[in-house]
Design an enzyme around this catalytic site. Structure first.
Site, PDB file in Angstrom:
ATOM      1  N   SER A 130       0.821  -1.204   0.000  1.00  0.00           N
ATOM      2  CA  SER A 130       0.000   0.000   0.000  1.00  0.00           C
ATOM      3  C   SER A 130       0.860   1.260   0.000  1.00  0.00           C
ATOM      4  O   SER A 130       1.667   1.457  -0.900  1.00  0.00           O
ATOM      5  CB  SER A 130      -0.965  -0.041   1.187  1.00  0.00           C
ATOM      6  OG  SER A 130      -1.961   0.936   1.063  1.00  0.00           O
ATOM      7  N   ASP A 175      -2.228   6.132  -4.252  1.00  0.00           N
ATOM      8  CA  ASP A 175      -1.098   5.447  -3.634  1.00  0.00           C
ATOM      9  C   ASP A 175      -0.685   4.268  -4.520  1.00  0.00           C
ATOM     10  O   ASP A 175      -1.303   4.023  -5.563  1.00  0.00           O
ATOM     11  CB  ASP A 175      -1.454   5.032  -2.205  1.00  0.00           C
ATOM     12  CG  ASP A 175      -2.589   4.025  -2.121  1.00  0.00           C
ATOM     13  OD1 ASP A 175      -3.361   3.909  -3.097  1.00  0.00           O
ATOM     14  OD2 ASP A 175      -2.722   3.344  -1.091  1.00  0.00           O
TER      15      ASP A 175
END
Length: 460
Positions: free
Chosen positions: A106, A250
């Protein structure tokens, strides 16, 4: 360096020693545990798993290890290659697979990677299931397949097309309205897979895309968490290009941050607020976020005669409450949009499509849209306690201290005052209480945090 084993998966830094970092042996052990857990819980012989990865430097290596391990267990693998978290989530039910593994850490820096685990619905496995997988990993009670029973391997290169088409087909995504505006969009994809997927979506929506850091090589040009302090380059480029909006995702494309036409942050908490405003304007319903997310979502829901509820922190908890309340929209204040009409997972692509529809229909600039929402400011502090202090006891005392206020204890202690709130959560690994506050000004939010710290110290 670190190796973090949790109920949501395994995460760590590449290299180093076994059990201290995310080494090849740790990857194989955890992939074996998840595959074995699926075999133990499925009443069928042939199992299929979908895997996909973000553009991290270690991604190909980790993917090869996971794939070979699953095949070694006799599990078939469909490899999407470079993908996004929401795309893998979409493809699990699309291909009627038995689960999935997303290889991404992530927003963590490039030395990190992780295995995130999905069930047959393409949703993250429950905490209870995760604990069972962890127990299997510890026991190493694996039974690998004989040579004639090894799993099959195939690749798919149409996953982004399928994901995007499902978004375009949503009734609440108005493609023609967006096309009529000829939006110019600057995209910062932090050199990961958003640099592939988001431009494909924007092209279908008739937008002009200016790419910044869209080469999926895993060399993150700045800290990949989409926070204001990391996004100076795109803020400048939006102004220079005269763009309508800036879009930041992201590395695994499940968090969406927006920049207005002046090069100012829209506010990561307000991505969900804006999308909810659009959806609830057209359909009364329920909006969900977690206890540490902005009160602005509650305010917007109330203006549309809709209800708002808060879950414990964590995507799995948000999704559970969304299903219970049959929510129209939900997510987290970090820019995570969960739109159940598509799937129960944070998804920046559907967030972009819904936001641009809202922007087109409101006929406003992004800054004008933001000005229409209540302004709140957040503070984050923590208090470090000595190991002999019972943190749970402190939280219980705080609950009693503020019993005349609106208090929730489903995740630590959340105290809702009339004009602000504070959320106290204990760390699972350290004698620390994290203190989140929100108020009508930054000074007020910070002062509330200091006041709460003083109150905690008085109770010790």
């Amino acid at each position: 360096m670190s190796l973090i084993k949790s109920i949501s998966g395994i995460r760590g830094t590449i290299g180093g020693k076994v059990n201290d970092n995310l080494t090849p042996l740790d990857v194989v052990k955890f992939a074996s545990a998840f595959g074995t857990w699926l075999q133990n819980n499925k009443n069928k012989k042939d199992l299929t798993l979908i895997i996909g990865r973000d553009a991290r430097i270690s991604g190909q290596m980790v993917s090869s290890l996971v794939t070979a391990t699953l095949q070694g267990l006799g599990i078939n693998v469909v490899d999407l290659g470079l993908s996004t978290t929401p795309t893998v989530e979409i493809m699990v039910p699309e291909l009627k697979a038995d689960g999935g593994i997303i290889l991404t850490a992530s927003h963590n820096p490039k030395q990190w990677n992780a295995l995130k685990l999905l069930n047959e619905k393409g949703e993250f496995i429950t905490g209870e299931n995760g604990a069972e997988v962890l127990a299997l990993a510890e026991s190493e009670d694996f039974n690998y397949a004989e040579v004639d029973d090894l799993g099959k391997y195939e690749t798919r290169d149409d996953a982004f097309d399928i994901h995007i088409q499902q978004i375009l087909d949503l009734p609440m995504v108005d493609v023609e309205a967006i096309k009529s505006k000829n939006f110019k969009v600057v995209l910062d994809a932090v050199n990961s897979t958003g640099g592939i997927a988001i431009p494909m979506l924007l092209d279908k929506l008739g937008c002009e895309t200016v790419k910044l850091y869209c080469e999926p090589n895993g060399q993150f040009p700045h800290n990949p968490e989409p926070l204001k302090e990391h996004l100076g380059d795109i803020c400048e480029l939006v102004k220079k290009e005269g763009a309508n909006v800036g879009v930041v995702v992201d590395p695994d494309v499940d968090r969406l941050a927006l920049i207005d036409e002046k090069g100012e942050m829209f506010g990561e908490e307000y991505t969900l607020v804006a999308v909810a405003d659009y959806l609830l304007k057209n359909k009364n319903g329920v909006a969900i976020s977690n206890l540490s997310s902005s009160r602005a979502l509650r305010d917007v829901a109330q203006t549309h005669n809709s209800e708002y509820f808060a879950s414990a922190v964590g995507e799995v908890n948000v999704v559970t409450l969304m299903k219970e309340k049959n929510a129209v929209i939900g997510g987290e204040g970090n820019g995570g949009i969960i739109y159940p009409e598509l799937h129960y997972g944070r998804d920046s692509l559907v967030g972009v499509a819904l936001f641009l529809t809202h922007l087109a229909k409101e006929n406003k600039t992004v800054s004008e849209l933001r000005a229409g929402y209540p302004s709140y400011f957040m503070g984050k502090k923590k208090i470090e306690l000595t190991p002999e202090i019972n943190v749970d006891d402190i939280l219980s005392k705080m609950e009693k201290e503020y019993q005349n206020e609106n208090v929730s204890t489903i995740d630590g202690v959340k105290i809702d005052f009339e004009n602000n709130w504070v959320h106290l959560r204990k760390s699972n690994t350290e004698p620390i209480i994290r203190i989140y506050t929100e108020a009508k000004s930054q000074e007020e939010a910070d002062k509330l945090g200091d006041d709460i710290i003083a109150k905690i110290k008085s109770l010790i």
